[in-house]
Design an enzyme around this catalytic site. Sequence first.
Site, PDB file in Angstrom:
ATOM      1  CG  HIS A  96       0.003   4.233   4.825  1.00 30.55           C
ATOM      2  ND1 HIS A  96      -0.768   3.459   5.662  1.00 30.55           N
ATOM      3  CD2 HIS A  96      -0.792   5.277   4.436  1.00 30.55           C
ATOM      4  CE1 HIS A  96      -1.979   4.005   5.778  1.00 30.55           C
ATOM      5  NE2 HIS A  96      -2.005   5.109   5.035  1.00 30.55           N
ATOM      6  CG  HIS A 112       3.686  -2.936  10.539  1.00 28.91           C
ATOM      7  ND1 HIS A 112       2.784  -2.148  11.212  1.00 28.91           N
ATOM      8  CD2 HIS A 112       4.045  -2.217   9.450  1.00 28.91           C
ATOM      9  CE1 HIS A 112       2.580  -1.020  10.541  1.00 28.91           C
ATOM     10  NE2 HIS A 112       3.350  -1.041   9.471  1.00 28.91           N
ATOM     11  CG  ASP A 148       4.887   2.784   7.486  1.00 27.57           C
ATOM     12  OD1 ASP A 148       4.024   3.269   6.734  1.00 27.57           O
ATOM     13  OD2 ASP A 148       4.646   1.864   8.295  1.00 27.57           O
ATOM     14  CG  HIS A 149       4.428  -0.140   4.199  1.00 27.69           C
ATOM     15  ND1 HIS A 149       4.386  -1.497   4.453  1.00 27.69           N
ATOM     16  CD2 HIS A 149       3.922   0.462   5.308  1.00 27.69           C
ATOM     17  CE1 HIS A 149       3.858  -1.709   5.648  1.00 27.69           C
ATOM     18  NE2 HIS A 149       3.563  -0.533   6.194  1.00 27.69           N
ATOM     19  CG  HIS A 155      -3.892  -0.381   6.219  1.00 26.47           C
ATOM     20  ND1 HIS A 155      -3.805  -0.344   7.593  1.00 26.47           N
ATOM     21  CD2 HIS A 155      -2.833   0.348   5.767  1.00 26.47           C
ATOM     22  CE1 HIS A 155      -2.751   0.374   7.939  1.00 26.47           C
ATOM     23  NE2 HIS A 155      -2.141   0.817   6.853  1.00 26.47           N
ATOM     24  CG  HIS A 190      -0.306   0.065   2.544  1.00 26.74           C
ATOM     25  ND1 HIS A 190       0.572  -0.890   3.010  1.00 26.74           N
ATOM     26  CD2 HIS A 190      -0.400   0.990   3.534  1.00 26.74           C
ATOM     27  CE1 HIS A 190       0.968  -0.573   4.220  1.00 26.74           C
ATOM     28  NE2 HIS A 190       0.407   0.582   4.567  1.00 26.74           N
ATOM     29  CG  ASP A 236       0.528  -1.874   7.471  1.00 26.15           C
ATOM     30  OD1 ASP A 236       1.458  -2.614   7.093  1.00 26.15           O
ATOM     31  OD2 ASP A 236       0.714  -0.692   7.800  1.00 26.15           O
TER      32      ASP A 236
HETATM   33 ZN   LIG Z   1       0.019   1.393   6.585  1.00 28.54          ZN
END
Ligand SMILES: [Zn+2]
Length: 304
Positions: free
Chosen positions: A65, A270, A67-68, A142, A63, A212
Amino acid sequence: MSDFKIHTLGCGSARPSLRHQPSSTVVNHRGNLFMVDCGEGAQLAFMRQRLSFSRLQHIFLTHLHGDHVFGLPGLIGTLALNGTGGHITIHTFEEGMKQLSAIFDYFCRDTPFDIRFNVIKREEAVILETKSLTVRTVPLNHRVPTVGFIFEEKPKERHIKADMTKFHEVPLTMMRRIKAGEDFVKPDGTVICNAILTTPPSPSLSYAHISDTAYMKDLSQKIGPVDLLFHETTYLEEHKAMAAPRGHSTARQAAMVARDAGAKALLTGHYSSRYNDDTLFQKEAAEIFPNVILNREGLVTNVG
Ligand SMILES: [Zn+2]
């Protein structure tokens, strides 16, 4: 050592911490590398594990976001820097292609390196087939569109019984077909049954990467009895009320998915930066599902 293994580059979550790096994982199948998510610093973690950039040809984004994803411009910049060409395919949503293309068009122009996109959707679909591996998506729950990725080995070849193929004078040119299960017909017409010449193939292994997501009761059926399941364990049960609205799971919920899917092992990760003791995730999950592997940066886990 297995030829199907998982390298953990980062198993922290969104808020920076000194204990964990943001999300990134490398699936290593017979030396071919497939990255899942690319949090900040992923390329350095990749190098620390002595992995080779030239073996990396696919990156899958669960996805969009930060942090990914935030490690991607740096990693792609490095790949393009070599100036020797090559290519990479990024599997992401349409929005990801739009946003990332703009970055690469600016920072990676005038290089022979070829950045390709495979647009995926939040649905169950096969998104990649190689000679030996299938990758499929499962929709997750998510705060933004998110999918998990399941890597499944295709059926393997049967093992040749060298003494028997020699005895029956099977020519080398026939070996491929014998490994695929064919009988051998001798020049005089005698049929040698394949089971005499081979033993059954090694089992095909599978890995599911689920990050997530809030707990989903029906997810286990979509995953199936994988050999190794990575399922996010952002929270402990004491913060369960926080997990669902933020689109995350507790260690206990991850263990329930592993148990219900019939997975052989559960890999945690995570982790929320609010916790100082990772062993609590393992302890909580192990109350529901026995085979829990406590994730950490630098860990290499065999699939099966
Ligand atoms: Zn996320």
